[in-house]
Structures are given as C-alpha cells and as structure tokens.
Design a protein around this motif. Sequence first.
Motif, PDB file in Angstrom:
ATOM      1  N   UNK A  93       0.853  -1.200   0.000  1.00  0.00           N
ATOM      2  CA  UNK A  93       0.000   0.000   0.000  1.00  0.00           C
ATOM      3  C   UNK A  93       0.884   1.243   0.000  1.00  0.00           C
ATOM      4  N   UNK A  94       0.411   2.315  -0.607  1.00  0.00           N
ATOM      5  CA  UNK A  94       1.141   3.585  -0.573  1.00  0.00           C
ATOM      6  C   UNK A  94       0.201   4.653  -0.029  1.00  0.00           C
ATOM      7  N   UNK A  95       0.555   5.201   1.114  1.00  0.00           N
ATOM      8  CA  UNK A  95      -0.299   6.196   1.767  1.00  0.00           C
ATOM      9  C   UNK A  95       0.562   7.208   2.524  1.00  0.00           C
ATOM     10  N   UNK A  96       0.452   8.502   2.204  1.00  0.00           N
ATOM     11  CA  UNK A  96      -0.287   9.152   1.139  1.00  0.00           C
ATOM     12  C   UNK A  96       0.099   8.587  -0.235  1.00  0.00           C
ATOM     13  N   UNK A  97      -0.818   8.793  -1.174  1.00  0.00           N
ATOM     14  CA  UNK A  97      -0.741   8.058  -2.428  1.00  0.00           C
ATOM     15  C   UNK A  97       0.083   8.767  -3.504  1.00  0.00           C
ATOM     16  N   UNK A  98       0.881   7.994  -4.183  1.00  0.00           N
ATOM     17  CA  UNK A  98       1.529   8.414  -5.416  1.00  0.00           C
ATOM     18  C   UNK A  98       1.026   7.432  -6.469  1.00  0.00           C
ATOM     19  N   UNK A 103      -4.436  11.537   0.631  1.00  0.00           N
ATOM     20  CA  UNK A 103      -4.345  10.720   1.844  1.00  0.00           C
ATOM     21  C   UNK A 103      -5.481   9.700   1.755  1.00  0.00           C
ATOM     22  N   UNK A 104      -5.172   8.448   1.976  1.00  0.00           N
ATOM     23  CA  UNK A 104      -6.221   7.426   1.864  1.00  0.00           C
ATOM     24  C   UNK A 104      -7.064   7.392   3.137  1.00  0.00           C
ATOM     25  N   UNK A 105      -8.380   7.159   2.990  1.00  0.00           N
ATOM     26  CA  UNK A 105      -9.214   7.061   4.201  1.00  0.00           C
ATOM     27  C   UNK A 105      -8.738   5.888   5.074  1.00  0.00           C
ATOM     28  N   UNK A 106      -8.529   6.141   6.378  1.00  0.00           N
ATOM     29  CA  UNK A 106      -7.945   5.086   7.236  1.00  0.00           C
ATOM     30  C   UNK A 106      -8.795   3.827   7.296  1.00  0.00           C
ATOM     31  N   UNK A 107     -10.124   3.976   7.223  1.00  0.00           N
ATOM     32  CA  UNK A 107     -10.966   2.770   7.288  1.00  0.00           C
ATOM     33  C   UNK A 107     -10.694   1.855   6.112  1.00  0.00           C
ATOM     34  N   UNK A 140      -9.225  19.177   6.204  1.00  0.00           N
ATOM     35  CA  UNK A 140      -8.584  18.387   7.264  1.00  0.00           C
ATOM     36  C   UNK A 140      -7.079  18.625   7.333  1.00  0.00           C
ATOM     37  N   UNK A 141      -6.505  19.033   6.200  1.00  0.00           N
ATOM     38  CA  UNK A 141      -5.047  19.105   6.118  1.00  0.00           C
ATOM     39  C   UNK A 141      -4.536  20.377   6.746  1.00  0.00           C
ATOM     40  N   UNK A 142      -4.534  21.439   5.966  1.00  0.00           N
ATOM     41  CA  UNK A 142      -4.164  22.752   6.488  1.00  0.00           C
ATOM     42  C   UNK A 142      -2.712  22.872   6.905  1.00  0.00           C
ATOM     43  N   UNK A 143      -1.881  21.920   6.506  1.00  0.00           N
ATOM     44  CA  UNK A 143      -0.452  22.093   6.704  1.00  0.00           C
ATOM     45  C   UNK A 143       0.076  21.647   8.052  1.00  0.00           C
ATOM     46  N   UNK A 144      -0.795  21.234   8.966  1.00  0.00           N
ATOM     47  CA  UNK A 144      -0.273  20.731  10.239  1.00  0.00           C
ATOM     48  C   UNK A 144       0.326  19.357   9.979  1.00  0.00           C
ATOM     49  N   UNK A 145       1.473  19.098  10.569  1.00  0.00           N
ATOM     50  CA  UNK A 145       2.195  17.871  10.264  1.00  0.00           C
ATOM     51  C   UNK A 145       1.319  16.640  10.496  1.00  0.00           C
ATOM     52  N   UNK A 146       1.209  15.847   9.431  1.00  0.00           N
ATOM     53  CA  UNK A 146       0.537  14.552   9.544  1.00  0.00           C
ATOM     54  C   UNK A 146      -0.975  14.622   9.668  1.00  0.00           C
ATOM     55  N   UNK A 147      -1.559  15.818   9.662  1.00  0.00           N
ATOM     56  CA  UNK A 147      -3.014  15.864   9.861  1.00  0.00           C
ATOM     57  C   UNK A 147      -3.757  15.218   8.707  1.00  0.00           C
ATOM     58  N   UNK A 148      -4.828  14.539   9.002  1.00  0.00           N
ATOM     59  CA  UNK A 148      -5.609  13.889   7.959  1.00  0.00           C
ATOM     60  C   UNK A 148      -5.010  12.564   7.545  1.00  0.00           C
ATOM     61  N   UNK A 149      -3.833  12.233   8.054  1.00  0.00           N
ATOM     62  CA  UNK A 149      -3.156  11.001   7.651  1.00  0.00           C
ATOM     63  C   UNK A 149      -2.959  10.119   8.873  1.00  0.00           C
ATOM     64  N   UNK A 150      -3.188   8.819   8.717  1.00  0.00           N
ATOM     65  CA  UNK A 150      -2.952   7.900   9.832  1.00  0.00           C
ATOM     66  C   UNK A 150      -2.002   6.798   9.385  1.00  0.00           C
ATOM     67  N   UNK A 151      -0.900   6.680  10.089  1.00  0.00           N
ATOM     68  CA  UNK A 151       0.093   5.672   9.745  1.00  0.00           C
ATOM     69  C   UNK A 151      -0.418   4.282  10.119  1.00  0.00           C
TER      70      UNK A 151
END
Length: 339
Positions: A93-98, A103-107, A140-151
């Motif tokens: 899997x590649x997330x965030x996606x190239x 950013x892929x939905x975590x569910x 959801x993003x807005x430039x805060x580190x990692x926001x909107x993304x779940x590892x």
Amino acid sequence: VIDNVCFAVCDPGSEVLIPAPYYPAFDNDLRVKSSVVPVPVHHGSASGLRKAFHSSAGGPGPGKREALESVLPSNEDLDRAFANCSNPRILLLTNPHNPLGVVLPSDEVKRCIKWALQKGLHVISDEIYANSVHGGDDADGGGEIGQGFRSAIAMMPELSRLLGSDLIEERLHTIFGFSKDLCASGLRVGCLHSKNTRLLTAIDNIGYFCGVSGHTGYLMAQTLQDASFVKKFLAKNQANLRKSYQTLTKHLREAEIDYLPADAGMFCWIDMQRYLKDKTFAGEMELWTGLARDAKVLFTPGRDCHAREPGFFRICFAWMPEEALKLAVDRVKHYIDKL
Ligand SMILES: Cc1ncc(COP(=O)(O)O)c(C=O)c1O
C-alpha cells in the motif's frame, strides 16, 4: 528498503499485489533484484473515483471523501487478483498516495490490511509522503504535520485487538524514507518499522550491502536530533507544496483541465481523456509524445502507473516557481487547443 523486504519475504516469482494506479518505479524496484512479480489490482469501477474530479463542466466533485473509497480495490477485486496468483506474498500500500496525491481514508487502509492478513500475506505500508500532507484541497489538512493522515503503525493496537497481536507483529511492516519529506533523495536513506524479529535479522544482514555511509548516518542523526529544525522544515515544505498545488490547480481550472483534488505529496492526477484521438494506451502515448515534443512539458503517462483507463497523466509540481507552473499549463492549453 522495499527491495530488501521483498528479497527477505518472497521467493523469485512470488507476487506482490499493488492497488493501481501506483508509483511506476515499483515495477523495477520489485523485479530487478528480488525477481518478484508486481500485480496491479484495480478498483472494479472507474466511475466512483471520477466523481471526485474537479471538472470544468461541473466544478468541484461532490463527496470527495466518499469517492476516495474507490481508490483502493474492494475485497472482491483483491480476491480475484489473489486467485490468479501462484505464490502471492505481499500487499503493498502507498499512503499518502503516489500518483494520486491523496491521503487514503484510514478505514479503507484498515480494510485492505485486514483482508491481506487474513489471506496470509505480509503488508507493506509505504509512507514516504507521511509528512508531505499539504492539505491544499482539504480542510482536514491545512499544513499541520501529519493531519488527515494515519500511519499503519498507529493502527497496530486496534488491528491487534481484531486479528491478534502475533499476526500484526509478524506481518505488518511500514516503510519510510527521507527523500521526499526532507527533500534528501540524494542521501539514499530509508527505514523500516517492523516487529518481526526474523525479518529484522534478515534485513540487518542483507542491509550490509546497501548501508548508508558513516558520514550520512552522522548527518541524519544530527538533523533528526534537532527537533525544532525538523518541525520548521516540514512545515515550510508543506506550505511550499500547498502553494505550488494551489497555483497549479488555479491554472488547470482556467485551462479547463479536469484534475483529482489532492492533499498530499507533489502530484496532481489529471484527466485528458477527451483529448485522445484514440481512446487506447497507444492514443495516450501519442498525446504524451506531442506534449513532450511540441509543448515541452513532461508528464507521467497513466499507462506507466498502471492506470485502469487511458488518458490520465501525473503532474509532478514539487517546488516549481509559480511562473513555471503557469507556463507549463499555458503550453499544454496551447497544444490541446490545436488538436
Ligand atoms: C511511493 C514511493 N515509494 C518509494 C519511493 C522511492 O524513493 P527513494 O528511492 O528516493 O527513496 C518513491 C519515490 O518517488 C515513491 O514515490
């Protein structure tokens, strides 16, 4: 890192299932040393993701989040691909996606991980763009580190409760690298997060042949220990990516070129299907060649990313000056207007 994990986990000829479209170099990365076979897996329907495109006719796509559920293949799509394999070993899997830049939905990520682990596969989550979430088109993003993304690493406790910690610790591996978020591709440093001690021992051994030099290790250690520098650098990188993305998409809208709204990485996925003379991958190559030769603009053709249908291209915008982004879109517009 991907090559080493594949080398350690797979036999020559083993298959790695990869949701498509995907980063074109995976094909070479997987085949060249480990002789592993990449298997693109498409979502069964093209129409879901299409709803998410910003279209010149209809404006912003409705329900981007729901449409993003059509990025990853369904369990049925995965089942079909799995049934056609002879020795499947990994879901990559590649997330965030190239190349999609989202950013892929975590569910959805969790669903795919669960599917793969229940089939006895290993999962690699390639998170090389984890800190390049620029939030250009997403509140959801807005430039805060990692926001909107779940590892995938953060998902380990809940996946362990569902599937048992032994399985998760043995089979779920996350990779990261400094090429993108720290703009340091020349240093060739990447890392692996895994709790599988046998895998780590193997990597420790084969890693000898591609270890980073003492100088590079020292430089990385100095850099990463300076937490305030890293924080500032990542925030600046995200802001620059966001600015480039917003400039690029403003010009794309003016040129009436449809694109998938992105929130991460340095890519924008555009739909040029209506400019194909022939709706085939040969037709896509003809358009790509014309754009490169006459408009002097180099896109990545969707075919190289194993896109499901012809006519899609990846724009890599990275830290381009605003004038260069405008000039590129002007040239494309000039070229397609003459078709
Ligand atoms: C998804 C993904 N994984 C891995 C890589 C490899 O990065 P590198 O070889 O520069 O560390 C890239 C580079 O573009 C990428 O996009």
